[in-house]
Design an enzyme around this catalytic site. Sequence first.
Site, mmCIF file in Angstrom:
data_model
loop_
_atom_site.group_PDB
_atom_site.id
_atom_site.type_symbol
_atom_site.label_atom_id
_atom_site.label_comp_id
_atom_site.label_asym_id
_atom_site.label_seq_id
_atom_site.Cartn_x
_atom_site.Cartn_y
_atom_site.Cartn_z
ATOM 1 N N CYS A 1 0.834 -1.205 0.000
ATOM 2 C CA CYS A 1 0.000 0.000 0.000
ATOM 3 C C CYS A 1 0.865 1.250 0.000
ATOM 4 O O CYS A 1 1.424 1.630 1.040
ATOM 5 C CB CYS A 1 -0.932 -0.009 1.212
ATOM 6 S SG CYS A 1 -1.977 1.473 1.331
ATOM 7 N N CYS B 1 -0.408 4.038 2.258
ATOM 8 C CA CYS B 1 -0.144 3.795 3.675
ATOM 9 C C CYS B 1 1.313 4.047 4.035
ATOM 10 O O CYS B 1 1.619 4.627 5.086
ATOM 11 C CB CYS B 1 -0.491 2.346 4.040
ATOM 12 S SG CYS B 1 -2.129 1.795 3.522
ATOM 13 N N ASP B 2 2.238 3.589 3.182
ATOM 14 C CA ASP B 2 3.650 3.507 3.588
ATOM 15 C C ASP B 2 4.615 4.347 2.772
ATOM 16 O O ASP B 2 5.805 4.404 3.104
ATOM 17 C CB ASP B 2 4.106 2.037 3.514
ATOM 18 C CG ASP B 2 3.296 1.132 4.432
ATOM 19 O OD1 ASP B 2 2.852 1.615 5.485
ATOM 20 O OD2 ASP B 2 3.113 -0.050 4.092
#
Length: 326
Positions: A150, A153-154
Site C-alpha cells: 500500500c 499507507c507507507d
Amino acid sequence: MNSSALSPRDVIVIGSGPAGLTAAIYAARANLSPLVIEGEPSSTSDQPGGQLMLTSEIENFPGFVEGLAGPELMSNMRAQATRFGAEFLTTKVTRVDFSSRPLRVWAPDPSTGEEVEHQSRAVIVSTGARSLMLGLPAEERLLSRGVSTCATCDGFFFRGQDIAVIGGGDSALEEALFLTKFGETVTIVHRRKELRASKIMQDRAFKNPKIRFVWDSVVTDIAGGSKVEGLHLRNVVTGEESFLPVTGVFVAIGHAPNTDLFVGQLDMDAAGYLVTAPDSTTTNVPGVFACGDVQDHTYRQAITAAGSGCMASIDAERWLEAALTD
C-alpha cells in the site's frame, strides 16, 4: 452440531478489521448486542484485526497525530466495541446459510473445535480482502520492513529512497506515480514487455522522470536481513540474472476479496467483490450487509473501511426496526 442459542441474535458481524470493529461499536451502542466472529490468528487471510495487523505504523488515520501501529489501532477499536457490549468469538466462520430466516452462521467453538450454529436476524459481512503476493520466502519476513502492498499507507517512510513496484496494471502504475512524491527513483518491474494498464496511466508513467522500467523480468528473491536491500531478478526471455538495489518494494499485482464463504449466497461482481446497492451497504439478501474491502475495490483504506462499517451498522439497525414494525 450444536446451536449456540435458543433464539437468534439481532446482529452477527463476520470479520474484525476496521469495518467490522466500527460496525460492532455502532451496533453495540444501539443496544443490538452484536456477536463478532473475528477470525483466527493462524489464518493470514482471515485473522483478527485484518490487514492492519501486518502494518507497522499508521500515520494517516485521523486523530492520531504521532501515528500508531496497526495492531495497536485494532486493539483500541476492539476494546471500544467490548466496552459497549460487543461479544467476540476468536474463530473462523466455516459456512453460512442466508436462504431462510433466521440467518445462520457456523463456526468452530474456540475451545472444543466443534462446529456451532449461530442464528441472527441481521448479518454484517466485513471479511476484507487480501493482497496477492509473490510467494517468496523473504516476502513475509520483510513485510513492513521494506515490503509493502500500500503506497498510500507507507510511501512516506521511503522519502529520498530507491523504490521498486512489482506489477503492470493500473494499480501498479497508480502506486508508482504516488511514490514519486517521496522516492528518489521508482522502478517498475514487469514480467512482460507491455503494460496492462490503461493508456492514460501508461502515458503518465512514461512521462515521469523518476519512473524507470525493467521489462520481461520476475523477482526471484528479496535481499535483506532485517530490512530490504534489493531484488534478485530474472529476465524471462534471456534467462539473465540481475540485482536491483532498492530499500522499498511495493507489490501491486492485485487483490482478492475474502468471499469464498458467500458464493451462491450473495451477489458478486466479476472480481468476486460483494455487490451492494448504491449509497448503501445492503446486499441482495434482506438483512445482510457488506462493508469494507470485501465490497470496496477502489479505496481500500482503513478510514474508508471504518466509514462503511458505520454505514452497515446504521443500515442494519434501521432494517431491524422496520422489520419489527412490519
